[in-house]
Scaffold this motif. Sequence first.
Motif, PDB file in Angstrom:
ATOM      1  N   LEU A 282       8.059   4.966   6.499  1.00  0.00           N
ATOM      2  CA  LEU A 282       7.603   6.347   6.349  1.00  0.00           C
ATOM      3  C   LEU A 282       8.788   7.242   6.038  1.00  0.00           C
ATOM      4  N   GLN A 283       8.548   8.246   5.230  1.00  0.00           N
ATOM      5  CA  GLN A 283       9.499   9.347   5.109  1.00  0.00           C
ATOM      6  C   GLN A 283       8.791  10.597   5.597  1.00  0.00           C
TER       7      GLN A 283
ATOM      8  N   LEU B 158       4.322  20.191  10.751  1.00  0.00           N
ATOM      9  CA  LEU B 158       5.461  19.290  10.815  1.00  0.00           C
ATOM     10  C   LEU B 158       5.583  18.668  12.199  1.00  0.00           C
ATOM     11  N   PRO B 159       5.737  17.353  12.261  1.00  0.00           N
ATOM     12  CA  PRO B 159       5.905  16.695  13.561  1.00  0.00           C
ATOM     13  C   PRO B 159       7.356  16.711  14.016  1.00  0.00           C
ATOM     14  N   SER B 160       7.578  16.319  15.237  1.00  0.00           N
ATOM     15  CA  SER B 160       8.918  16.017  15.728  1.00  0.00           C
ATOM     16  C   SER B 160       9.052  14.498  15.789  1.00  0.00           C
ATOM     17  N   VAL B 161      10.274  14.024  15.851  1.00  0.00           N
ATOM     18  CA  VAL B 161      10.490  12.583  16.010  1.00  0.00           C
ATOM     19  C   VAL B 161       9.851  12.108  17.312  1.00  0.00           C
TER      20      VAL B 161
ATOM     21  N   VAL C  18       5.322   8.550   1.800  1.00  0.00           N
ATOM     22  CA  VAL C  18       6.435   9.491   1.665  1.00  0.00           C
ATOM     23  C   VAL C  18       5.946  10.922   1.866  1.00  0.00           C
ATOM     24  N   GLU C  19       6.413  11.552   2.942  1.00  0.00           N
ATOM     25  CA  GLU C  19       6.144  12.957   3.226  1.00  0.00           C
ATOM     26  C   GLU C  19       4.656  13.292   3.094  1.00  0.00           C
ATOM     27  N   MET C  20       3.859  12.450   3.712  1.00  0.00           N
ATOM     28  CA  MET C  20       2.416  12.651   3.720  1.00  0.00           C
ATOM     29  C   MET C  20       1.901  13.013   5.099  1.00  0.00           C
ATOM     30  N   ILE C  21       2.568  12.502   6.155  1.00  0.00           N
ATOM     31  CA  ILE C  21       2.087  12.764   7.511  1.00  0.00           C
ATOM     32  C   ILE C  21       2.133  14.251   7.842  1.00  0.00           C
TER      33      ILE C  21
ATOM     34  N   LEU D 123       0.854  -1.180   0.000  1.00  0.00           N
ATOM     35  CA  LEU D 123       0.000   0.000   0.000  1.00  0.00           C
ATOM     36  C   LEU D 123       0.891   1.231   0.000  1.00  0.00           C
ATOM     37  N   ASP D 124       0.676   2.117  -0.963  1.00  0.00           N
ATOM     38  CA  ASP D 124       1.409   3.382  -1.075  1.00  0.00           C
ATOM     39  C   ASP D 124       0.432   4.506  -0.757  1.00  0.00           C
ATOM     40  N   ILE D 125       0.585   5.147   0.402  1.00  0.00           N
ATOM     41  CA  ILE D 125      -0.318   6.233   0.801  1.00  0.00           C
ATOM     42  C   ILE D 125       0.296   7.551   0.360  1.00  0.00           C
TER      43      ILE D 125
END
Length: 422
Positions: A305-306, A335-338, A275-278, A209-211
């Motif tokens: 995830l990227q 943007l989240p943090s780790v 990839v860079e979606m979250i 699955l590619d989101i």
Amino acid sequence: MGGQRQRIPGSVIHPPAVDAARWPAVAHRPGPSRSRDALARSLVRRALDRLPLRVRYGTGPVRGTTGPLLEIADPETFVRRVRRDGLVGFGESYLAHEWDAVDLVGVLTVFAAHADRIVPRWAQRLRGAWAPRRPAGQHHTPEAAPKHVHHHYDLSNELFGLFLDPTLSYSAALFSHLPATWDDLAAAQARKIDRLLDLAGVGPGTRLLDIGTGWGALALRAALRGARVVTVTLSEEQRRLAARRALRDGLTDRITLLLRDYRELEGRYDAIVSVEMIEAIGAAYWPRYFGTLQELLAPGGRIALQAITMPHDRMLATRHTYTWMQKYIFPGGFLPSVTALEQCAARHTRLRVARRDAYGDHYAQTLRLWRERFTARDAEVAALGFDTTFRRMWTFYLAYSEAGFRARYLDVQQILLQEADR
């Protein structure tokens, strides 16, 4: 440099007119407020004096002795915009040609590297009282998500094709060496994709699955490995072009392209890649996002995830602030943090971070190459119908993003998630 006037290449005495119907906040100059303007003027000058910048106000002498030169052509309007709208006003002032810089990335890198020094500590503690608040429509609800995606990704496939490499990958590349050149970019994007697919264990027969389809580069590369790919997007323009690419490469039997929100997906997959979606979905929806990933993952599966990340303390300080990037480029984004990602996954799912690799310097290089390509093809962008303000906005967006990675204010991570032992 001293006090000699430095001409900004391409600058004009009379900036081009701004379309007030399309860019009302840029076209509208804030009115005066004697008491507030005086305080704002003092705060702005003191803030800039603390930074390693040289600054010229109007036709006056250059202040400071080191750093890139910031030219503020219209100091009064610049101050009023910052006073009224903070960093949103700072960006809008650039769009209105009220300030400029020969080394735009250099100036923005100074701001990014000294973000905690721009606003006095006492004012930082009162951020909730003065910082612009995010409008209700900025939240990434299922109803708003298609509009947010359309705002950015459905601008024009031709536009993106002018500055992206032939893979049409719109995320951080992974170079074999730095600094990189344009000729390195396509191979670096393929290397990034292969690393993610390896991280997720994608091979012949993998149900993947590619989101976040993008223009299909990852789905195509996974299908060439023999995977059976379901890829989802909310962008009709991206889906249409990805479908043409799958047909061109004879991969339509291995790729299913869906125009669908990730929250509507069903089934189980051996591997999930996103990839860079979250960054687009907003902090309020991270629990739902991780919960959906867990529900869709088959036993023993892997998630790669990227994600673009920022420091945890800065994330907490700005989580309710309305930014220039949210207003003009990525509505609803955050943007989240780790730390936030790890905590959210642990609190709401059985998913755990099994591996994490950061490579922010590579994103700075990727953005530099995109920016140089975009500005070099300005006439072609204009021919597509994008006006001067739009083109200046995108130059600022790319430079602003590059500066964040150069200053290490931002980073990019490739993250492996797996279910913890029950």
